[in-house]
Enzyme design. Structure first.
Site, PDB file in Angstrom:
ATOM      1  N   VAL A 215      -1.127   0.565   0.625  1.00 54.58           N
ATOM      2  CA  VAL A 215      -2.227   1.530   0.623  1.00 54.58           C
ATOM      3  C   VAL A 215      -2.396   2.013   2.061  1.00 54.58           C
ATOM      4  O   VAL A 215      -1.977   1.345   3.007  1.00 54.58           O
ATOM      5  CB  VAL A 215      -3.541   0.925   0.096  1.00 54.58           C
ATOM      6  N   SER A 216      -3.046   3.155   2.227  1.00 57.90           N
ATOM      7  CA  SER A 216      -3.102   3.780   3.548  1.00 57.90           C
ATOM      8  C   SER A 216      -4.295   3.373   4.387  1.00 57.90           C
ATOM      9  O   SER A 216      -4.282   3.548   5.601  1.00 57.90           O
ATOM     10  CB  SER A 216      -3.104   5.313   3.394  1.00 57.90           C
TER      11      SER A 216
END
Length: 222
Positions: A9-10
């Site tokens: 995930v970012s």
């Protein structure tokens, strides 16, 4: 087939909440169950897809080489939105599968990576244009608390980063220890001999590049 899963995930908020991670985990679990594959390890990264220096991805690739496993990701853009990165990975000796297109060949993967890279660039351009338009209208950008808010944010980020680095180092050491024990049983006794064995085996060092005896000592003591 043995598989190693890589989830990304970012943002730290997404990582803490599990948003995005659970969907990815469900996708790779369904893929493994349907094909009867055996999960060897799971690696989770909270990092932008723009960055090429990702410790958890490095660890996942090392685990694939160690177990002769295939890297499995939920979607291609969870790996990277960069054509060069995907091309280098495909030439790196590790097989990988994207669950959204499990039967994609090398040409298809190149095309999908090119489209993802183009999409990333378009999003960046639209964001910059929107900020410029807002500034032209007189909208005040940034945090009104200025440097005070920046300092608070830096302190919080430093604390999170330190915890993250410690956890990553521990995970790398735990994953590496069985391999070092196997090399030691084969006759590599000193840190120098173990470093040479790791380099010959193609296992990447924590910061990339080659292994040195001091890095091996740190891994053994971690």
């Amino acid at each position: 087939m043995q598989i190693v899963t890589y989830l990304r995930v970012s943002t730290a908020r997404q990582g803490a909440s599990g948003l995005g991670l659970e969907a990815q985990r469900a996708a790779v679990s369904a893929y493994a169950a349907a094909a009867g594959h055996r999960l060897v390890a799971e690696y989770v990264e909270v990092e932008s897809g723009k960055r090429a220096d990702r410790p958890q991805l490095t660890a996942a690739l090392a685990a694939c080489r160690l177990h002769r496993a295939t890297l499995v990701i939920a979607k291609l853009d969870r790996l990277a939105r960069n054509v060069a990165f995907i091309a280098n990975l495909m030439d790196g000796g590790v097989e990988f599968v994207a669950c959204d297109m499990p039967h994609a060949n090398r040409l298809t993967l190149h095309l999908l990576a090119a489209m993802a890279e183009h999409e990333r660039e378009m999003i960046s351009q639209r964001t910059k244009a929107a900020l410029a338009a807002a500034k032209a209208r007189g909208t005040r950008l940034g945090n009104p608390r200025g440097a005070v808010a920046l300092l608070d944010g830096c302190r919080a980020a430093a604390a999170v980063s330190g915890t993250k680095r410690t956890a990553e180092a521990g995970a790398r050491a735990a994953g590496l220890r069985p391999l070092l024990e196997r090399y030691a049983a084969a006759g590599a006794r000193t840190a120098r001999e173990l470093a040479l064995a790791l380099n010959v085996g193609g296992v990447p060092a924590p910061g990339g590049g080659s292994w040195y005896p001091q890095q091996v000592r740190r891994a053994l003591s971690g």
